[in-house]
Design an enzyme around this catalytic site. Structure first.
Site, short mmCIF file in Angstrom:
data_model
loop_
_atom_site.label_atom_id
_atom_site.label_comp_id
_atom_site.label_asym_id
_atom_site.label_seq_id
_atom_site.Cartn_x
_atom_site.Cartn_y
_atom_site.Cartn_z
N ASP A 127 0.88 -1.18 0.00
CA ASP A 127 0.00 0.00 0.00
C ASP A 127 0.91 1.23 0.00
O ASP A 127 2.14 1.11 0.13
CB ASP A 127 -0.91 -0.01 1.25
CG ASP A 127 -1.90 1.16 1.26
OD1 ASP A 127 -2.30 1.62 0.18
OD2 ASP A 127 -2.27 1.61 2.36
N SER A 128 0.28 2.41 -0.07
CA SER A 128 1.07 3.64 -0.09
C SER A 128 1.60 4.00 1.30
O SER A 128 2.20 5.05 1.47
CB SER A 128 0.19 4.79 -0.58
OG SER A 128 -0.88 4.96 0.32
N GLY A 130 -3.46 8.52 -4.00
CA GLY A 130 -4.83 8.91 -4.37
C GLY A 130 -4.97 9.89 -5.50
O GLY A 130 -5.93 9.87 -6.24
N CYS A 138 -4.40 -1.59 -1.65
CA CYS A 138 -4.65 -0.17 -1.85
C CYS A 138 -5.71 -0.09 -2.94
O CYS A 138 -5.49 -0.59 -4.05
CB CYS A 138 -3.37 0.50 -2.32
SG CYS A 138 -3.66 2.17 -2.92
N GLU A 144 -2.46 8.70 7.43
CA GLU A 144 -1.11 8.14 7.39
C GLU A 144 -0.22 8.84 8.42
O GLU A 144 0.56 8.21 9.12
CB GLU A 144 -0.55 8.33 5.96
CG GLU A 144 0.81 7.78 5.69
CD GLU A 144 0.88 6.25 5.70
OE1 GLU A 144 -0.16 5.58 5.49
OE2 GLU A 144 1.98 5.72 5.93
N CYS A 198 -11.07 3.02 0.79
CA CYS A 198 -9.62 3.25 0.86
C CYS A 198 -9.16 2.51 2.10
O CYS A 198 -9.84 2.56 3.15
CB CYS A 198 -9.34 4.75 0.99
SG CYS A 198 -7.65 5.13 1.52
N HIS A 236 -7.01 2.99 4.22
CA HIS A 236 -6.69 3.80 5.41
C HIS A 236 -7.93 4.10 6.25
O HIS A 236 -7.82 4.33 7.45
CB HIS A 236 -6.06 5.15 4.99
CG HIS A 236 -4.62 5.06 4.59
ND1 HIS A 236 -4.22 4.50 3.40
CD2 HIS A 236 -3.50 5.49 5.21
CE1 HIS A 236 -2.90 4.59 3.30
NE2 HIS A 236 -2.43 5.18 4.39
N1 DGL Z 1 -4.78 3.28 0.99
C1 DGL Z 1 -4.92 3.60 -0.36
C2 DGL Z 1 -6.26 3.24 -0.94
O1 DGL Z 1 -6.83 2.28 -0.50
C3 DGL Z 1 -4.27 4.83 -0.93
C4 DGL Z 1 -4.33 6.08 -0.17
C5 DGL Z 1 -3.43 7.13 -0.81
O2 DGL Z 1 -2.23 6.91 -0.79
O3 DGL Z 1 -3.97 8.10 -1.32
O4 DGL Z 1 -6.75 3.88 -1.84
#
Ligand code: DGL
Length: 255
Positions: free
Chosen positions: A11-12, A44, A74, A152, A181, A183
């Site tokens: 993931d990011s 994103g 992600c 994050e 997402c 997160h």
């Molecule tokens: N956690 C990620 C997602 O599910 C990406 C969030 C990001 O880096 O913008 O989209």
């Protein structure tokens, strides 16, 4: 590569830990490499080509490390890069998260739904196909630009302010909330405070079941636990803080 090879997951940043937690419930014997790409965070609002390139480099590294499957934890990378990766590596196993909009359709299609996801996910072709297929005509789509980023960083005041500013118009109007997402499950309680009594949907548990099923069908399920189900954490900016946060979330019930 064999059944004792690891499963790669990326993931990011630390958000994908919400996916790993569900995978561990179904696959307690497996070993994992978790790659937190904090150097390139956020994904994103990245340009498509750039995100495909970033994802490709990560999966190449995971395959060099002999991973038997790669979990794209992600939603944004999944929406934008999965089909390209599958095309480029047809013999590899990719399991990709997606917003749980079909589950809403299966369980609560009569209620008003709010889909929260990154701009990249909401605007992607993959999500739009899913949305048009299961559209209940009572759905709001909300691009949460910048939200994954502040989650994050774990900045509570900024998260509070963001939710206050962006969710107030939905309070009392929605019953289903799709956390599109990885997160966002980390701030379920905070979201509830702003939206009231809502049901949350995220794709992690069904992804975990799907992963198990695919490994089983390919004869790649690890039968016994070696090395205590070890999880190797790698962060692309070598951040110790991320590492600590990752293990803390993994062991807690946060979100
Ligand atoms: N956690 C990620 C997602 O599910 C990406 C969030 C990001 O880096 O913008 O989209």
């Amino acid at each position: 590569m064999n059944k004792n090879s690891k499963i790669g997951i990326f993931d990011s940043g630390v958000g994908g830990v919400t996916v790993l937690r569900e995978i561990l419930k179904v696959l307690p014997n497996e070993e994992f490499i978790y790659y937190s790409d904090s150097k390139n965070n956020p994904y994103g609002d990245k340009d498509k080509k750039e995100l495909i390139k970033i994802s490709d480099e990560i999966v190449q590294m995971l395959f060099r490390r002999d991973c038997k499957a790669v979990v794209i934890a992600c939603n944004t990378a999944s929406a934008i890069a999965t089909s390209k990766l599958r095309e480029k590596y047809p013999n590899k196993i990719f399991i990709a998260i997606e917003p749980a909009y079909k589950v809403v359709h299966d369980q609560n299609p009569q209620d008003v739904t709010l889909v929260m996801a990154t701009k990249g996910t909401i605007e992607s072709e993959k999500f739009n196909i899913l949305y048009n297929k299961y559209n209940n005509n009572r759905t709001y789509l909300l691009s949460c630009v910048g939200l994954a980023d502040i989650i994050e960083d774990g900045n509570k005041e900024k998260i509070e302010k963001y939710l206050e500013d962006n969710l107030k118009e939905y309070k009392g109007k929605v019953k289903n909330v799709v956390l599109g997402c990885t997160h966002y499950p980390l701030i379920k309680n905070e979201i509830s405070k702003h939206l009231g009594n809502v049901r949350f949907f995220d794709g992690s548990y069904s992804l975990a079941l799907h992963l198990k099923d695919i490994l089983n069908k390919q004869g790649l399920l690890r039968e016994e636990k070696l090395n205590n189900g070890h999880i190797e954490f790698i962060d692309s900016s070598n951040s110790k803080i991320k590492e600590e946060r990752f293990y803390k979330i993994l062991l807690s019930k946060e979100g």
